[in-house]
Design a protein around this motif. Structure first.
Motif, PDB file in Angstrom:
ATOM      1  N   ASP A  76      97.681  31.058  59.634  1.00 51.16           N
ATOM      2  CA  ASP A  76      98.864  31.594  58.949  1.00 51.16           C
ATOM      3  C   ASP A  76      99.627  30.474  58.241  1.00 51.16           C
ATOM      4  O   ASP A  76     100.114  30.653  57.118  1.00 51.16           O
ATOM      5  CB  ASP A  76      99.784  32.288  59.955  1.00 51.16           C
ATOM      6  CG  ASP A  76      99.316  33.683  60.322  1.00 51.16           C
ATOM      7  OD1 ASP A  76      98.329  34.168  59.706  1.00 51.16           O
ATOM      8  OD2 ASP A  76      99.913  34.302  61.230  1.00 51.16           O
ATOM      9  N   GLU A  80     100.032  30.260  54.048  1.00 53.26           N
ATOM     10  CA  GLU A  80     101.334  30.223  53.389  1.00 53.26           C
ATOM     11  C   GLU A  80     101.517  28.949  52.578  1.00 53.26           C
ATOM     12  O   GLU A  80     102.065  28.982  51.459  1.00 53.26           O
ATOM     13  CB  GLU A  80     102.448  30.354  54.428  1.00 53.26           C
ATOM     14  CG  GLU A  80     103.858  30.425  53.852  1.00 53.26           C
ATOM     15  CD  GLU A  80     104.129  31.673  53.018  1.00 53.26           C
ATOM     16  OE1 GLU A  80     105.126  31.680  52.260  1.00 53.26           O
ATOM     17  OE2 GLU A  80     103.347  32.646  53.127  1.00 53.26           O
ATOM     18  N   LYS A  83      99.493  29.346  49.411  1.00 54.15           N
ATOM     19  CA  LYS A  83     100.144  30.310  48.518  1.00 54.15           C
ATOM     20  C   LYS A  83     101.322  29.676  47.779  1.00 54.15           C
ATOM     21  O   LYS A  83     101.465  29.831  46.559  1.00 54.15           O
ATOM     22  CB  LYS A  83     100.615  31.524  49.336  1.00 54.15           C
ATOM     23  CG  LYS A  83     101.354  32.578  48.526  1.00 54.15           C
ATOM     24  CD  LYS A  83     101.804  33.716  49.437  1.00 54.15           C
ATOM     25  CE  LYS A  83     102.627  34.740  48.673  1.00 54.15           C
ATOM     26  NZ  LYS A  83     103.120  35.833  49.574  1.00 54.15           N
ATOM     27  N   ARG A  84     102.150  28.942  48.496  1.00 52.76           N
ATOM     28  CA  ARG A  84     103.344  28.360  47.876  1.00 52.76           C
ATOM     29  C   ARG A  84     103.011  27.250  46.891  1.00 52.76           C
ATOM     30  O   ARG A  84     103.813  26.955  46.006  1.00 52.76           O
ATOM     31  CB  ARG A  84     104.284  27.839  48.963  1.00 52.76           C
ATOM     32  CG  ARG A  84     104.880  28.928  49.833  1.00 52.76           C
ATOM     33  CD  ARG A  84     105.990  28.409  50.714  1.00 52.76           C
ATOM     34  NE  ARG A  84     106.500  29.449  51.607  1.00 52.76           N
ATOM     35  CZ  ARG A  84     107.697  29.436  52.180  1.00 52.76           C
ATOM     36  NH1 ARG A  84     108.519  28.412  51.960  1.00 52.76           N
ATOM     37  NH2 ARG A  84     108.083  30.416  52.975  1.00 52.76           N
ATOM     38  N   MET A 257     109.225  25.736  54.850  1.00 51.43           N
ATOM     39  CA  MET A 257     108.973  26.935  55.655  1.00 51.43           C
ATOM     40  C   MET A 257     109.829  26.945  56.916  1.00 51.43           C
ATOM     41  O   MET A 257     110.257  28.014  57.372  1.00 51.43           O
ATOM     42  CB  MET A 257     107.481  27.006  56.009  1.00 51.43           C
ATOM     43  CG  MET A 257     106.591  27.341  54.813  1.00 51.43           C
ATOM     44  SD  MET A 257     104.829  27.031  55.121  1.00 51.43           S
ATOM     45  CE  MET A 257     104.506  28.121  56.511  1.00 51.43           C
ATOM     46  N   THR A 262     110.584  30.852  57.914  1.00 55.15           N
ATOM     47  CA  THR A 262     109.210  31.343  58.009  1.00 55.15           C
ATOM     48  C   THR A 262     108.533  30.870  59.290  1.00 55.15           C
ATOM     49  O   THR A 262     107.799  31.629  59.940  1.00 55.15           O
ATOM     50  CB  THR A 262     108.391  30.886  56.786  1.00 55.15           C
ATOM     51  OG1 THR A 262     109.012  31.380  55.600  1.00 55.15           O
ATOM     52  CG2 THR A 262     106.960  31.396  56.859  1.00 55.15           C
TER      53      THR A 262
END
Length: 284
Positions: A76, A80, A83-84, A257, A262
């Motif tokens: 996970d 993330e 993706k960022r 994050m 997050t």
């Protein structure tokens, strides 16, 4: 006759083209099923690719979920971060013993899987540490073993090439010398190690705190852990002379994050597996 031959050739070409397209689609589908990564839209061939090497039997950081796909806390995090940063993400389940060779060959460009940095600083370019960890010993509740000294003449198992093995061959070698056979037994993955413990084939398993907490959460009436063998931290390991820009980006993104909540959400998601925000250390 020539006309019919030409028509037959055209039909064959069309069939071949359709077959190739179907084959390509099938290969893409198989790849998605193999790595379990969800990158949303189709991968951008011009984007940077984060190729994560991991042990797929290392819950809760990386393992095969009930749906047959890779899942876990570190997956996970990597998803993330990719993706960022607009990166493509590839998840590669690897033979843990081969991780250094794969990193050196460029087959993977990082190891992100509950990877202990202490004692390995000279071999990798690490991200900042992000998770506190300990090496501990787990025994059955009814074993009569309550402290490390009770492991004398007992069969103790750990994962091959693991941080726990490093500790038992290093700072805690004097303890390991008292084990049955004068050392810890090794096995390919911790899931099988705990099966051996549950069956009584071994008396104890030396492992990461998170692995111990995961196994104890799954079977709270069966296992207990002893005092820590050592304390340490998890980090993302890159090739020693690799891409420092990617290391910097991972550090920056993990901090972002944490700041935007997050990380707290992911820790809560994996809380039942023993993950806690209290062990998160990358806050600066």
């Amino acid at each position: 006759m020539k006309k019919m031959t030409k028509l037959a050739a055209m039909a064959a070409a069309l069939c071949l083209g359709a077959a190739l397209l179907a084959g390509c689609a099938g290969a893409a589908d198989n790849g998605a099923a193999d790595n379990g990564a969800d990158n949303g839209a189709a991968a951008n061939p011009e984007a940077t690719t984060l190729i994560v090497g991991l042990d797929n039997a290392y819950p809760p950081y990386g393992f095969i979920g009930d749906d047959g796909n890779l899942t876990g806390f570190d997956i996970d995090l990597a998803t993330e971060v990719a993706k960022r940063n607009g990166w493509n993400l590839e998840l590669e389940a690897i033979d843990w013993d081969a991780k250094d060779a794969l990193l050196g060959q460029g087959t993977i460009n990082c190891i992100w899987n509950g990877f202990t940095m202490e004692g390995r600083e000279g071999k990798y370019a690490f991200s900042k540490p992000y998770m506190h960890n300990e090496q501990v010993v787990v025994v059955k509740k009814d074993s009569g073993i309550s402290k490390l000294e009770d492991l004398a003449d007992k069969n103790v198992m750990t994962q091959a090439d693991s941080a726990a093995l490093d500790v038992l061959e290093g700072d805690q070698k004097a303890l390991a010398d008292t084990f049955a056979g004068g050392k810890a037994q090794t096995i390919g993955d911790y899931n099988n190690a705990f099966m051996q413990l549950e069956s009584g084939a071994v008396d104890a398993v030396a492992c990461d705190l998170s692995i111990a907490d995961y196994q104890m959460a799954a079977k709270p009436d069966m296992f207990v852990k002893l005092e820590p063998l050592s304390t340490e931290n998890y980090a993302v390991g890159f090739a020693k002379d690799g891409d420092t820009a990617m290391v910097d980006a991972v550090n920056k993104t993990l901090k972002e994050m944490y700041d935007d909540g997050t990380i707290a959400q992911l820790c809560e998601k994996w809380g039942e597996y023993g993950i806690t925000i209290d062990n998160w250390v990358l806050v600066d």
